[in-house]
Design a protein around this motif. Structure first.
Motif, PDB file in Angstrom:
ATOM      1  N   ARG A  61       0.811  -1.231   0.000  1.00 53.89           N
ATOM      2  CA  ARG A  61       0.000   0.000   0.000  1.00 53.89           C
ATOM      3  C   ARG A  61       0.840   1.276   0.000  1.00 53.89           C
ATOM      4  O   ARG A  61       0.593   2.208   0.743  1.00 53.89           O
ATOM      5  CB  ARG A  61      -0.967   0.006   1.182  1.00 53.89           C
ATOM      6  CG  ARG A  61      -2.016  -1.047   1.094  1.00 53.89           C
ATOM      7  CD  ARG A  61      -3.036  -0.932   2.196  1.00 53.89           C
ATOM      8  NE  ARG A  61      -2.560  -1.265   3.524  1.00 53.89           N
ATOM      9  CZ  ARG A  61      -2.542  -2.494   4.030  1.00 53.89           C
ATOM     10  NH1 ARG A  61      -2.957  -3.502   3.307  1.00 53.89           N
ATOM     11  NH2 ARG A  61      -2.129  -2.701   5.249  1.00 53.89           N
ATOM     12  N   SER A  62       1.835   1.347  -0.864  1.00 56.14           N
ATOM     13  CA  SER A  62       2.683   2.532  -0.972  1.00 56.14           C
ATOM     14  C   SER A  62       2.661   3.026  -2.417  1.00 56.14           C
ATOM     15  O   SER A  62       2.666   2.226  -3.355  1.00 56.14           O
ATOM     16  CB  SER A  62       4.111   2.172  -0.557  1.00 56.14           C
ATOM     17  OG  SER A  62       5.000   3.183  -0.941  1.00 56.14           O
ATOM     18  N   GLN A  63       2.639   4.339  -2.609  1.00 54.49           N
ATOM     19  CA  GLN A  63       2.606   4.915  -3.952  1.00 54.49           C
ATOM     20  C   GLN A  63       3.844   4.549  -4.760  1.00 54.49           C
ATOM     21  O   GLN A  63       3.753   4.200  -5.928  1.00 54.49           O
ATOM     22  CB  GLN A  63       2.478   6.440  -3.869  1.00 54.49           C
ATOM     23  CG  GLN A  63       1.139   6.913  -3.388  1.00 54.49           C
ATOM     24  CD  GLN A  63       0.036   6.640  -4.397  1.00 54.49           C
ATOM     25  OE1 GLN A  63       0.280   6.482  -5.583  1.00 54.49           O
ATOM     26  NE2 GLN A  63      -1.195   6.572  -3.916  1.00 54.49           N
ATOM     27  N   ASP A  65       5.840   1.967  -4.363  1.00 54.36           N
ATOM     28  CA  ASP A  65       5.778   0.537  -4.673  1.00 54.36           C
ATOM     29  C   ASP A  65       4.749   0.253  -5.754  1.00 54.36           C
ATOM     30  O   ASP A  65       4.977  -0.579  -6.633  1.00 54.36           O
ATOM     31  CB  ASP A  65       5.441  -0.267  -3.408  1.00 54.36           C
ATOM     32  CG  ASP A  65       6.530  -0.174  -2.357  1.00 54.36           C
ATOM     33  OD1 ASP A  65       7.700  -0.003  -2.735  1.00 54.36           O
ATOM     34  OD2 ASP A  65       6.188  -0.259  -1.167  1.00 54.36           O
TER      35      ASP A  65
END
Length: 120
Positions: A61-63, A65
């Motif tokens: 849940r990372s931009q 990534d």
């Protein structure tokens, strides 16, 4: 609460992707000719990789990534069909397939090298 649901969905995608990868590996080992193996190596494998990438995205849940995972998915979708087409053509030209397993042989009407057959 939403994080927990996303974690469970991500875990489900990871397991489903791993099972599809396993099915692709078993198919490559068990299928009789190159054309059948080509399908086993590409179709479930691509869906399996996409499910793995979706599972990783749901877990991380990372931009940053997400951008990298999206690039991997696009390159996988772009290269797997092309590689399968090249493997299929090479196997056909080398005669490394069982002609009895073909429903239709569109390349039989073509001339040497896969181009159109010459006149009459």
């Amino acid at each position: 609460m939403i994080g927990t649901i996303a974690d469970w969905l991500g875990a489900g995608c990871l397991v489903a992707g791993a099972l599809l990868g396993l099915a692709a590996g078993i198919g490559v080992l068990r299928f009789p000719d190159a054309l059948s193996r080509m399908h086993a190596a590409t179709k479930p494998q691509v869906l399996g990789v996409l499910l793995l990438l979706l599972g990783i995205t749901l877990r991380l849940r990372s931009q940053a990534d997400f951008g990298m995972i999206l690039l991997v998915a696009v390159f996988q979708l772009a290269t797997a069909p092309v590689a399968a087409q090249m493997i299929g053509r090479a196997a056909y030209r080398a005669g490394r397939f069982d002609r009895d397993l073909l429903d239709a042989d569109e390349l039989a009407e073509r001339g040497p090298g896969g181009g159109p057959a010459g006149p009459g």
